[in-house]
Design a protein around this motif. Structure first.
Motif, PDB file in Angstrom:
ATOM      1  N   ASN A   1      43.555  30.945  34.730  1.00  0.00           N
ATOM      2  CA  ASN A   1      42.848  30.689  33.475  1.00  0.00           C
ATOM      3  C   ASN A   1      43.294  31.675  32.402  1.00  0.00           C
ATOM      4  N   ARG A   2      44.553  32.152  32.521  1.00  0.00           N
ATOM      5  CA  ARG A   2      45.067  33.080  31.514  1.00  0.00           C
ATOM      6  C   ARG A   2      46.425  32.612  31.017  1.00  0.00           C
ATOM      7  N   GLU A   3      47.290  33.512  30.529  1.00  0.00           N
ATOM      8  CA  GLU A   3      48.545  33.121  29.893  1.00  0.00           C
ATOM      9  C   GLU A   3      49.393  32.230  30.798  1.00  0.00           C
ATOM     10  N   THR A   4      50.159  31.351  30.162  1.00  0.00           N
ATOM     11  CA  THR A   4      50.932  30.368  30.912  1.00  0.00           C
ATOM     12  C   THR A   4      51.979  30.995  31.824  1.00  0.00           C
ATOM     13  N   CYS A   5      52.396  32.226  31.543  1.00  0.00           N
ATOM     14  CA  CYS A   5      53.406  32.859  32.400  1.00  0.00           C
ATOM     15  C   CYS A   5      52.881  33.057  33.827  1.00  0.00           C
ATOM     16  N   PHE A   6      51.554  33.079  33.992  1.00  0.00           N
ATOM     17  CA  PHE A   6      50.977  33.263  35.321  1.00  0.00           C
ATOM     18  C   PHE A   6      50.960  31.965  36.136  1.00  0.00           C
ATOM     19  N   ASP A   7      51.342  30.868  35.521  1.00  0.00           N
ATOM     20  CA  ASP A   7      51.378  29.601  36.255  1.00  0.00           C
ATOM     21  C   ASP A   7      52.383  29.640  37.396  1.00  0.00           C
ATOM     22  N   VAL A   8      53.304  30.588  37.375  1.00  0.00           N
ATOM     23  CA  VAL A   8      54.308  30.710  38.437  1.00  0.00           C
ATOM     24  C   VAL A   8      53.664  30.980  39.795  1.00  0.00           C
ATOM     25  N   TYR A   9      52.408  31.424  39.796  1.00  0.00           N
ATOM     26  CA  TYR A   9      51.719  31.743  41.054  1.00  0.00           C
ATOM     27  C   TYR A   9      50.882  30.583  41.592  1.00  0.00           C
ATOM     28  N   GLU A  10      50.881  29.457  40.907  1.00  0.00           N
ATOM     29  CA  GLU A  10      50.101  28.306  41.352  1.00  0.00           C
ATOM     30  C   GLU A  10      50.886  27.431  42.328  1.00  0.00           C
ATOM     31  N   ASN A  11      50.144  26.674  43.133  1.00  0.00           N
ATOM     32  CA  ASN A  11      50.704  25.635  44.009  1.00  0.00           C
ATOM     33  C   ASN A  11      51.771  26.162  44.960  1.00  0.00           C
ATOM     34  N   ARG A  12      51.461  27.285  45.596  1.00  0.00           N
ATOM     35  CA  ARG A  12      52.389  27.873  46.553  1.00  0.00           C
ATOM     36  C   ARG A  12      51.822  27.759  47.967  1.00  0.00           C
ATOM     37  N   GLN A  13      52.718  27.741  48.959  1.00  0.00           N
ATOM     38  CA  GLN A  13      52.260  27.661  50.343  1.00  0.00           C
ATOM     39  C   GLN A  13      51.423  28.883  50.707  1.00  0.00           C
ATOM     40  N   ALA A  14      51.880  30.056  50.277  1.00  0.00           N
ATOM     41  CA  ALA A  14      51.104  31.283  50.463  1.00  0.00           C
ATOM     42  C   ALA A  14      50.375  31.562  49.144  1.00  0.00           C
ATOM     43  N   GLN A  15      49.251  30.884  48.944  1.00  0.00           N
ATOM     44  CA  GLN A  15      48.544  30.905  47.669  1.00  0.00           C
ATOM     45  C   GLN A  15      47.625  32.129  47.546  1.00  0.00           C
ATOM     46  N   VAL A  16      47.722  32.829  46.399  1.00  0.00           N
ATOM     47  CA  VAL A  16      46.815  33.941  46.125  1.00  0.00           C
ATOM     48  C   VAL A  16      45.663  33.431  45.263  1.00  0.00           C
ATOM     49  N   PRO A  17      44.509  34.079  45.327  1.00  0.00           N
ATOM     50  CA  PRO A  17      43.424  33.712  44.415  1.00  0.00           C
ATOM     51  C   PRO A  17      43.808  34.096  42.990  1.00  0.00           C
ATOM     52  N   MET A  18      43.532  33.228  42.024  1.00  0.00           N
ATOM     53  CA  MET A  18      43.979  33.460  40.653  1.00  0.00           C
ATOM     54  C   MET A  18      42.848  33.591  39.649  1.00  0.00           C
ATOM     55  N   SER A  19      41.692  33.055  39.977  1.00  0.00           N
ATOM     56  CA  SER A  19      40.541  33.192  39.099  1.00  0.00           C
ATOM     57  C   SER A  19      39.282  33.103  39.957  1.00  0.00           C
ATOM     58  N   PHE A  20      38.141  33.404  39.357  1.00  0.00           N
ATOM     59  CA  PHE A  20      36.878  33.318  40.104  1.00  0.00           C
ATOM     60  C   PHE A  20      35.727  33.031  39.166  1.00  0.00           C
ATOM     61  N   THR A  21      34.687  32.453  39.739  1.00  0.00           N
ATOM     62  CA  THR A  21      33.420  32.319  39.021  1.00  0.00           C
ATOM     63  C   THR A  21      32.359  33.077  39.819  1.00  0.00           C
ATOM     64  N   LEU A  22      31.498  33.760  39.104  1.00  0.00           N
ATOM     65  CA  LEU A  22      30.412  34.527  39.718  1.00  0.00           C
ATOM     66  C   LEU A  22      29.147  34.232  38.941  1.00  0.00           C
ATOM     67  N   ALA A  23      28.070  33.939  39.662  1.00  0.00           N
ATOM     68  CA  ALA A  23      26.770  33.700  39.041  1.00  0.00           C
ATOM     69  C   ALA A  23      25.777  34.758  39.530  1.00  0.00           C
ATOM     70  N   ALA A  24      24.920  35.189  38.631  1.00  0.00           N
ATOM     71  CA  ALA A  24      23.918  36.198  38.983  1.00  0.00           C
ATOM     72  C   ALA A  24      22.661  35.958  38.162  1.00  0.00           C
ATOM     73  N   VAL A  25      21.571  36.563  38.602  1.00  0.00           N
ATOM     74  CA  VAL A  25      20.307  36.446  37.891  1.00  0.00           C
ATOM     75  C   VAL A  25      19.713  37.831  37.721  1.00  0.00           C
ATOM     76  N   ARG A  26      19.153  38.093  36.536  1.00  0.00           N
ATOM     77  CA  ARG A  26      18.488  39.366  36.314  1.00  0.00           C
ATOM     78  C   ARG A  26      17.157  39.374  37.037  1.00  0.00           C
ATOM     79  N   GLU A  27      16.984  40.388  37.882  1.00  0.00           N
ATOM     80  CA  GLU A  27      15.758  40.502  38.647  1.00  0.00           C
ATOM     81  C   GLU A  27      14.623  41.025  37.779  1.00  0.00           C
ATOM     82  N   ALA A  28      13.412  40.707  38.161  1.00  0.00           N
ATOM     83  CA  ALA A  28      12.240  41.176  37.405  1.00  0.00           C
ATOM     84  C   ALA A  28      12.035  42.661  37.645  1.00  0.00           C
ATOM     85  N   GLY A  29      11.464  43.318  36.646  1.00  0.00           N
ATOM     86  CA  GLY A  29      11.164  44.740  36.807  1.00  0.00           C
ATOM     87  C   GLY A  29      12.245  45.642  36.334  1.00  0.00           C
TER      88      GLY A  29
END
Length: 272
Positions: free
Chosen positions: A244-272
């Motif tokens: 999800n960044r510059e197009t030059c990083f597309d070289v790491y997509e669709n490989r047999q030995a695939q590395v993680p390239m992006s992530f989503t994280l969800a969180a909630v603010r706790e009370a107190g």
């Protein structure tokens, strides 16, 4: 004042100058024309399929949101496509926020934009938001993740939700423009910032000289623990094989030995 505080303030100020200097390169090009045409159409959104699916799952109708590191406001304005209301975009670059105001006028939006460093938010800043959004590249401009997420948590109401959609830290190990792009070039655990003196453009096409900027690599554990220590509970985490960044990083997509390239994280603010 400690050396750490001095270093943080110097880095933040330097990055502000670099972004302000680079803003002119993001106007009057094909991407800008797409944005001006897009926001003239109701319901327009710049979010990709991954973030669209994530935001749709949150059911944001009628909810207030804040985006930290909103740049030219395109994503803050896009939140309206999911039913969000009373949204605020925060960025420290006054020059990019000028572009945000132009897009806001085209969209006919009632969202607001605030020019501020997240580490020193003004006393009267709006708080109590239902959700917060952080997207590509924001975390890497932050010298101190702990203070950053404390500030983010402070913008949310108890029970307010956080969504992060970012580059995976593993990608920071590689240099896509090198002769050996698939060999690690940097330590995953490096803490020293990368210093650049070129203008900041999304497609990496400029090459023009600019004030120095500082890019910080963070480990995934560092990100996760900073979120937890800020008083938020993680409710979801997913790694993705696409970039999800510059197009030059597309070289790491669709490989047999695939590395993680992006992530989503969800969180909630706790009370107190």
């Amino acid at each position: 004042m400690s050396d750490r505080c001095i270093e943080l303030e110097q880095a933040v100020s330097a990055n502000r100058r670099a972004w302000d200097d680079s803003a002119r390169l993001h106007r009057d090009n094909a991407s800008w024309r797409d944005l001006t045409a897009g926001f003239a159409v109701p319901g327009y959104s710049t979010f990709d399929a991954t973030m669209t699916r994530t935001l749709e799952g949150l059911r944001l109708q009628g909810q207030s949101g804040v985006q930290i590191g909103c740049n030219n406001g395109r994503e803050t304005l896009s939140l309206a496509a999911f039913g969000a209301e009373r949204c605020l975009g925060i960025d420290q670059s006054a020059e990019f926020l000028k572009q945000a105001e132009i897009l806001k006028g085209i969209a006919g939006s009632d969202c607001e934009f605030l020019c501020s460093d997240i580490y020193t938010l003004p006393p009267g800043v709006r708080r109590g938001f239902d959700f917060a959004v952080i997207t590509i590249g924001v975390l890497n401009w932050m010298p101190d993740l702990g203070r950053f997420f404390q500030a983010v948590a402070g913008l949310l109401r108890p029970g307010g939700r956080l969504v992060i959609y970012e580059t995976h830290p593993v990608l920071e190990m590689f240099e896509p423009d090198s002769e050996t792009p698939h060999l690690p070039a940097y330590s995953y655990f490096s803490t020293a910032p990368t210093v650049a003196e070129q203008a900041i453009t999304y497609d990496g096409s400029s090459g023009q000289a600019a004030p120095p900027s500082y890019w910080y690599s963070h480990t995934m554990s560092g990100i996760v623990m900073a979120v937890i220590r800020s008083g938020m509970a993680i409710t979801g985490f997913e790694e993705h094989p696409h970039s999800n960044r510059e197009t030059c990083f597309d070289v790491y997509e669709n490989r047999q030995a695939q590395v993680p390239m992006s992530f989503t994280l969800a969180a909630v603010r706790e009370a107190g």
